[in-house]
Design a protein around this motif. Structure first.
Motif: not given
Length: 447
Positions: A70-74
């Motif tokens: 849901e939070q790209p890269g995290r």
């Protein structure tokens, strides 16, 4: 009048029950955040982690990361200080076992980005290969492919298939394994997605994929802590043995003997107690180094590296379970010898690697906290520096600078790794940044 009194009693009883239920729920919630090995920890939880570690064997991860997509890269670092860890560990291992079925499709691809998908990652400090993975899971792959990370992508829709990637950062290649068995409605698939989303919601996705934050900057993938959340840690020291005598040393040594009553003891040299029988000998030194040597047996059939690791880890675990505090370990190296295998472990506390006390280890001609040699299906040599962490109350410190701040300040190029480790200085654990760039390793004290 009596009716009114009964109503008051009923009201009071109801309020009491609600308060007790609320207290029970609060206690259960706080239990999720308790440390492994602490007095507050549920015995089942730590026991189940140890059982899983033995079952997974050489494939057990150094660290586990989860992303909800849901939070790209995290991604969230799922610390083994929380009960969330065991939930994801069980769900991901079950997924891995079922996804690696005989009908998988295998293809070598370039390492890509999967930051927009729910992902579970196992990272390692050593290089493994497909033969080792196959021995633990029953999966067969005719070629040999080396990897330092396992990445699991469960299926999100009927149009997708579950995939597993074995990542080799030194070559920039990944082995893509597509499962024909695990579908989006499969139980193991749904459970893994559910646990990853639960974890990212509960823990927060405070870790960022380095290749996403700084594309093309790193030699391989790093995970950098988000600067929006400060990190805290509790300083600790190495607990010292209250006394060094024959009785305390015998207690540490007798666990290695089948018939402790037949042990012979001798005081030798500079503070060294030796215990022996016809099968093995154990030296216990005042500096907390324990040395076990078994009497050589007749030559036996050589077993595989994975089988030897299972023998070694079971031996290590049986020894450490006898200690007052169960300290975490991670595999830091292994080698194949003419007579068998050698394995090397170091400790980790609160999910941070602990750099050994160099003065103690160098005096013992050791390079790691735990060193073991396996010949046949038995442990021939075992040496361990017995380290027990000791905490002081109300010593929590807030760390103001995170990974991104260190990178911006130091300007390191071609950074290969960046992590916080504990180095032992005069019996105290001191937090350091450990940075590897261009083949060189640097240490800088955390402020």
């Amino acid at each position: 009048m009596k009716k009114r009194q009964w109503n008051l009693w009923a009201y009071g009883l109801t309020i009491t029950v609600l308060i007790v239920m609320a207290g029970f729920q609060l206690n259960s919630f706080l239990g999720l955040w308790s440390r492994r090995g602490s007095d507050m920890q549920f015995s089942y939880y730590s026991t189940r982690v140890q059982e899983l570690d033995q079952e997974v064997g050489m494939i057990r991860p150094l660290r586990i990361y989860a992303s909800s997509g849901e939070q790209p890269g995290r991604m969230s670092l799922v610390s083994d200080q929380t009960a969330h860890y065991i939930d994801l560990y069980e769900a991901s291992w079950s997924f891995l076992l079922e996804a690696l079925d005989p009908s998988t499709e295998v293809e070598t691809v370039d390492i890509g980005e999967w930051s927009d998908k729910p992902v579970c990652r196992y990272t390692y400090d050593v290089t493994l290969n497909t033969q080792m993975l196959g021995e633990k899971t029953g999966w067969f792959y005719s070629d040999s492919f080396q990897f330092q990370e396992i990445l699991m992508l469960p299926s999100q829709s009927i149009r997708e298939k579950a995939c597993i990637y074995l990542l080799n950062y030194s070559t920039g290649k990944a082995l893509q394994i597509t499962s024909e068995v695990v579908q989006w409605q499969s139980e193991v698939n749904s459970r893994l997605i559910e646990k990853m989303k639960e974890i990212c919601t509960a823990l927060g996705e405070h870790y960022i994929s380095g290749s996403y934050a700084y594309p093309g900057y790193f030699g391989h993938n790093l995970y950098l802590r988000d600067q929006n959340e400060y990190e805290s840690w509790t300083p600790w020291s190495i607990g010292e043995s209250s006394e060094y005598n024959e009785i305390s040393c015998r207690d540490a040594a007798e666990r290695f003997f089948e018939r402790p009553e037949l042990m012979r003891s001798e005081f030798y040299g500079q503070q060294v107690w030796i215990f022996t029988d016809d099968s093995c000998s154990v030296r216990v030194k005042e500096n907390q180094v324990l040395d076990y040597v078994r009497t050589p047996l007749a030559a036996s059939k050589k077993i595989s590296l994975v089988e030897a690791y299972d023998v070694a880890f079971a031996f290590l675990l049986a020894d450490m379970l006898q200690e007052d505090i169960m300290v975490g370990t991670y595999l830091d190296g292994y080698e194949i010898t003419e007579n068998g295998y050698r394995f090397y472990w170091n400790y980790k506390v609160e999910d941070r690697a602990v750099q050994p006390d160099e003065e103690i280890l160098s005096a013992e001609s050791m390079s790691y906290a735990v060193e073991m040699e396996v010949r046949g299906n038995q442990v021939y040599r075992y040496r361990r520096w017995r380290m027990l962490p000791k905490y002081k109350n109300y010593q929590i410190q807030v760390l103001q600078e995170g990974c991104l701040g260190v990178l911006n300040r130091t300007g390191l190029k071609n950074c290969e790794s960046l992590e916080k480790v504990c180095r032992i200085e005069e019996g105290q654990a001191v937090l350091y940044w450990k940075m590897t760039a261009n083949g060189e390793t640097y240490y800088e004290k955390v402020q």
